[in-house]
Every structure is written in C-alpha cells, then in structure tokens.
Design an enzyme around this catalytic site. Sequence first.
Site, PDB file in Angstrom:
ATOM      1  N   ASN A 123      -8.750  20.328  14.922  1.00 31.14           N
ATOM      2  CA  ASN A 123      -8.555  19.296  13.896  1.00 31.14           C
ATOM      3  C   ASN A 123      -9.259  19.717  12.615  1.00 31.14           C
ATOM      4  O   ASN A 123      -9.887  20.783  12.564  1.00 31.14           O
ATOM      5  CB  ASN A 123      -9.043  17.937  14.400  1.00 31.14           C
ATOM      6  CG  ASN A 123     -10.509  17.990  14.784  1.00 31.14           C
ATOM      7  OD1 ASN A 123     -11.372  18.217  13.953  1.00 31.14           O
ATOM      8  ND2 ASN A 123     -10.797  17.819  16.072  1.00 31.14           N
ATOM      9  N   ASP A 155      -9.094  15.200  22.043  1.00 35.05           N
ATOM     10  CA  ASP A 155      -8.866  14.308  23.187  1.00 35.05           C
ATOM     11  C   ASP A 155      -8.057  14.990  24.288  1.00 35.05           C
ATOM     12  O   ASP A 155      -8.105  14.575  25.441  1.00 35.05           O
ATOM     13  CB  ASP A 155      -8.124  13.049  22.715  1.00 35.05           C
ATOM     14  CG  ASP A 155      -9.034  12.162  21.871  1.00 35.05           C
ATOM     15  OD1 ASP A 155     -10.234  12.092  22.185  1.00 35.05           O
ATOM     16  OD2 ASP A 155      -8.552  11.564  20.889  1.00 35.05           O
ATOM     17  N   PHE A 208     -19.024   7.858  15.870  1.00 34.50           N
ATOM     18  CA  PHE A 208     -18.269   7.860  14.621  1.00 34.50           C
ATOM     19  C   PHE A 208     -16.836   7.474  14.965  1.00 34.50           C
ATOM     20  O   PHE A 208     -16.358   7.807  16.050  1.00 34.50           O
ATOM     21  CB  PHE A 208     -18.292   9.255  13.970  1.00 34.50           C
ATOM     22  CG  PHE A 208     -19.485   9.457  13.085  1.00 34.50           C
ATOM     23  CD1 PHE A 208     -20.749   9.615  13.629  1.00 34.50           C
ATOM     24  CD2 PHE A 208     -19.351   9.468  11.702  1.00 34.50           C
ATOM     25  CE1 PHE A 208     -21.858   9.774  12.821  1.00 34.50           C
ATOM     26  CE2 PHE A 208     -20.452   9.637  10.878  1.00 34.50           C
ATOM     27  CZ  PHE A 208     -21.706   9.786  11.433  1.00 34.50           C
ATOM     28  N   LYS A 240     -14.237   0.733  20.121  1.00 34.39           N
ATOM     29  CA  LYS A 240     -14.954   1.947  20.557  1.00 34.39           C
ATOM     30  C   LYS A 240     -16.428   1.638  20.807  1.00 34.39           C
ATOM     31  O   LYS A 240     -17.035   2.127  21.759  1.00 34.39           O
ATOM     32  CB  LYS A 240     -14.813   3.056  19.508  1.00 34.39           C
ATOM     33  CG  LYS A 240     -13.426   3.677  19.501  1.00 34.39           C
ATOM     34  CD  LYS A 240     -13.248   4.692  18.383  1.00 34.39           C
ATOM     35  CE  LYS A 240     -11.770   5.050  18.244  1.00 34.39           C
ATOM     36  NZ  LYS A 240     -11.474   5.932  17.132  1.00 34.39           N
ATOM     37  N   LYS A 278     -17.580   2.272  24.607  1.00 35.77           N
ATOM     38  CA  LYS A 278     -18.451   3.428  24.826  1.00 35.77           C
ATOM     39  C   LYS A 278     -19.923   3.006  24.955  1.00 35.77           C
ATOM     40  O   LYS A 278     -20.814   3.843  25.030  1.00 35.77           O
ATOM     41  CB  LYS A 278     -18.265   4.452  23.706  1.00 35.77           C
ATOM     42  CG  LYS A 278     -16.802   4.924  23.599  1.00 35.77           C
ATOM     43  CD  LYS A 278     -16.603   6.057  22.619  1.00 35.77           C
ATOM     44  CE  LYS A 278     -15.108   6.247  22.348  1.00 35.77           C
ATOM     45  NZ  LYS A 278     -14.719   7.636  22.107  1.00 35.77           N
TER      46      LYS A 278
HETATM   47  N1  CTP Z   1     -15.725  11.245  21.377  1.00 33.94           N
HETATM   48  C1  CTP Z   1     -16.274  11.912  22.446  1.00 33.94           C
HETATM   49  N2  CTP Z   1     -15.456  12.540  23.349  1.00 33.94           N
HETATM   50  C2  CTP Z   1     -14.132  12.527  23.205  1.00 33.94           C
HETATM   51  C3  CTP Z   1     -13.549  11.846  22.101  1.00 33.94           C
HETATM   52  C4  CTP Z   1     -14.371  11.218  21.207  1.00 33.94           C
HETATM   53  O1  CTP Z   1     -17.487  11.927  22.583  1.00 33.94           O
HETATM   54  N3  CTP Z   1     -13.366  13.157  24.083  1.00 33.94           N
HETATM   55  C5  CTP Z   1     -16.616  10.569  20.432  1.00 33.94           C
HETATM   56  C6  CTP Z   1     -16.572  11.122  19.015  1.00 33.94           C
HETATM   57  O2  CTP Z   1     -17.543  12.145  18.842  1.00 33.94           O
HETATM   58  C7  CTP Z   1     -16.873   9.895  18.174  1.00 33.94           C
HETATM   59  C8  CTP Z   1     -16.309   8.751  18.982  1.00 33.94           C
HETATM   60  O3  CTP Z   1     -16.187   9.230  20.318  1.00 33.94           O
HETATM   61  O4  CTP Z   1     -18.244   9.659  18.026  1.00 33.94           O
HETATM   62  C9  CTP Z   1     -14.973   8.268  18.507  1.00 33.94           C
HETATM   63  O5  CTP Z   1     -14.091   9.351  18.352  1.00 33.94           O
HETATM   64  P1  CTP Z   1     -12.619   9.161  17.774  1.00 33.94           P
HETATM   65  O6  CTP Z   1     -11.943  10.511  17.760  1.00 33.94           O
HETATM   66  O7  CTP Z   1     -12.673   8.374  16.509  1.00 33.94           O
HETATM   67  O8  CTP Z   1     -11.958   8.208  18.825  1.00 33.94           O
HETATM   68  P2  CTP Z   1     -11.431   8.406  20.273  1.00 33.94           P
HETATM   69  O9  CTP Z   1     -12.362   7.732  21.210  1.00 33.94           O
HETATM   70  O10 CTP Z   1     -11.099   9.842  20.558  1.00 33.94           O
HETATM   71  O11 CTP Z   1     -10.096   7.527  20.223  1.00 33.94           O
HETATM   72  P3  CTP Z   1      -8.761   7.782  19.344  1.00 33.94           P
HETATM   73  O12 CTP Z   1      -8.607   9.277  19.187  1.00 33.94           O
HETATM   74  O13 CTP Z   1      -7.703   7.159  20.158  1.00 33.94           O
HETATM   75  O14 CTP Z   1      -8.977   7.062  18.038  1.00 33.94           O
END
Ligand code: CTP
Length: 403
Positions: free
Chosen positions: A210, A279, A327, A341, A345
């Site tokens: 990304n 993800d 974040f 979230k 979490k």
């Molecule tokens: N995060 C994580 N592990 C993952 C995905 C996300 O620890 N596999 C953490 C990121 O570092 C961030 C938070 O979760 O602090 C939110 O990440 P974000 O990408 O905004 O959201 P997601 O939980 O991945 O959900 P979505 O992509 O559906 O918005």
Amino acid sequence: MKRLEGKNIVLGVTGGIAAYKAVDLVSRLTKEGANVDVVMTKNAMEFVTPLTFQTISKNKVNTELFECLDHYDINHISLGKKADLLLICPATANILAKAAHGIADDLLSTTVLATHGPVMFVPAMNVAMYENQVTQDNIKRLKELGYSVMEPAEGTLACGDEGKGKLPPVEDILEEVVFTLYPKDLLGKKIIVTAGPTRERLDPVRFLSNRSTGKMGFEIAYAAALLGAEVTLVAGPVSLQTPPHVKRVDVESAEDMKNAVLKAFPKADVVIKSAAVGDFRPKNVSEHKIKKEKGATEEGMTLELTKNDDILKLLGQQKGNKILVGFAAESQHLEEYAKKKLEEKNLDMIVANNIIQKGAGFGTDTNIVKIFYRDGSLESLKKILKTELAFILLDRIKKRMEG
Ligand code: CTP
C-alpha cells in the site's frame, strides 16, 4: 517547533580545524531557540575569530580567564552555573586530557571544572591522536565521571590521513544536544511503534502493498525516544532513516510484523500501531516468477487471497494494563468505522484520518486527525505537522498512563 527554547548552552571551542564547523553548529542551536555563549581557547582563535562567533551567537565571546570586569561576575563560575549544557566542540586531545585530570589553566578548562550540569565533548583530531591509548584512557575516564563523549566520524581527515577522528555531522551533534536537554517525560516506559506498509509476496519479483511511507510512525518513534522512552520501531519496507536512540526491527510481511510485535509485547507499556498492515496475502507464493501464459485466460487471471491476522486485535485480547493505540485510515464514514475499530480491537484510543482529504494521510508531512478515546470522548485536531502530532499523541498517552 523550536526544540531548545529557553535553554542556555555554553559552547567551548578548542583549537582544531573543525572549529569552523562549530560556527554552523552555533547557528543551528540558536535557530532551535537556544541562547549560546561561546568560550574560545587561545588556539581556537588561530582558526576562527571571536567576531565570527559573536556575530552568529549575538553574545560577547569569552576568551580570558582573568579579565577586568565592569561588574563583579567571575566568568568561569557564572558560565558554569548558567549552562544547561556545556558542549565542547570540537574537543581536542588536549582538552580531553585536561578535563579527565582536573587541570584548569584557562577559561574553558576552569569552566569544565566549575560546571554542575551535563557536559558533552565532541572530539575531532588526527586518527593517530584519537586512537592513542592515552586519549582512549582519557575518554574512558571522562565517561566514568559522567561526562558524555560523542564518537568521531570516519573518513579523510584534514591532514590527509584516513580513519576515525572527523567531527560528526553537525545535524548529529544537534540531535544529541536536543536529546540531552529534552524533558524525559516518558523515562522508563517501553513503547512499541509500528510504521510503514507491509509487503505480501506473490513471486520473487512481485508483491501486494500500500501507499504508506512510514512518516507518521517514524515521527512518533523519534518523539518517544526524545522523551526518554525505550522505543522499538517495527518498520515495514520504507526509505526512512532510523531516528536516534531508537531500536529498529525491519520486517516485510504482516506475518513478520506480527511476530516482531508479539516478541516485544510482554515487556511493553504502550503499543502504537501506525503501520498500514496488509489485510490479505496471496494464498500461494510462487517460488519462480509467474509467467503470463500460465494460469491465465484470455481475460486475465484470478489471484486468490487469504486473510492475515489482525495484529492489533490479537494484542487487544491480551491487553492487561498496557495502552493500545490504533490508527484508522478511512475514506468515508470516518467516525463510525473508527469507533468500531476502537471497540473491536479493545483500544485506549484510535487516531482516525480521512486519507483522501488534502494534507492528510499517506506521504504528506501533515495530518488532519480525530482522536477517539475509550471513554467516548473525541478530540478533533486541525491540520498540523506529523512531527507536532507525534508529541500531542504521546502527551495524551502519558495522561492516560497517569490515570
Ligand atoms: N491492523 C493490524 N493488523 C491488521 C490490520 C490492521 O494491526 N492485519 C491495525 C493497524 O495498524 C491500525 C488499525 O489496525 O492501527 C486499523 O487499521 P486499518 O487498516 O485502518 O483497518 P482494518 O482493521 O484493517 O480494517 P479495514 O481495512 O476494513 O478498514
């Protein structure tokens, strides 16, 4: 942001060719808000004139131990008392030897002896002089006495010799000064910061990733270290320099990041997850480069993905007394998604930004965020530099730790 506002620095300049670089150092220290009083030795004045330092520091330069004063103020005592930091740059082998043995025969060496606060030496000299056992013993003794001594840089020296003995880059000296003088509000705290993107391999040449550049996380790691925390920075593939006094662990995939974070987690007080974690990862990683004919149809090919673990969610399940900060990078429904979230979490706070808003998100120096707290409160911040945001977040984290 002026990081040395209100600080008094006494800069001792001794007689080496690197004395000219001390002029730049004075300029940078003053730009950071410090008041700089320069003390020059007799030999230093052979290289640079006091007028140069006076012009840059806007203070009278001190050169004489025995001076007729128009008011009763003994120079070396008053300078020693005034100094939040006595910085000696460049420091010759001679001043190191004198300071290590309490010899006080001129204004600078007497000031060293009369100073209560921190004293930092930045040696610069010929490699043979630096490596001489006498100099090394003096440095060892100075460190044992509680003085700090910076490592010289390696390279071609003014005399033409190659080796260790060059003055470190002025930016590095400035950072060390800022680090020494910055209030240590997070002393003793262990903080994990994650930053940057992850890369999920598809074959030896391709990956899914990304647009994260890691800037926000690196700023947080920098600020936390400056405030005295013990910082582990788990970084995805980014092209940023490791901030000073930070332990960096480089990772590639979300799985690598999970393992690195889980390893450091038991001892941590705080985890700040600013990384943009992938993800999904390709279900099958090809050992060889995928050829376009293979597995493809006329229309294209389908890539099968499998879900990565949610690292933050895993941490939330074993949170205990630790502070967890997430974040949320969103392009719509910011409040709704961020709050979801925060809850799912099990976080203490989540920093949400709209990644398609100008001045926020990936790659910019600024950010526009809303912070959602566990107790339901919300803080909306205007557009600020990521550097400033880092300090604000750490302030909020500190307040949460305090109660
Ligand atoms: N995060 C994580 N592990 C993952 C995905 C996300 O620890 N596999 C953490 C990121 O570092 C961030 C938070 O979760 O602090 C939110 O990440 P974000 O990408 O905004 O959201 P997601 O939980 O991945 O959900 P979505 O992509 O559906 O918005």
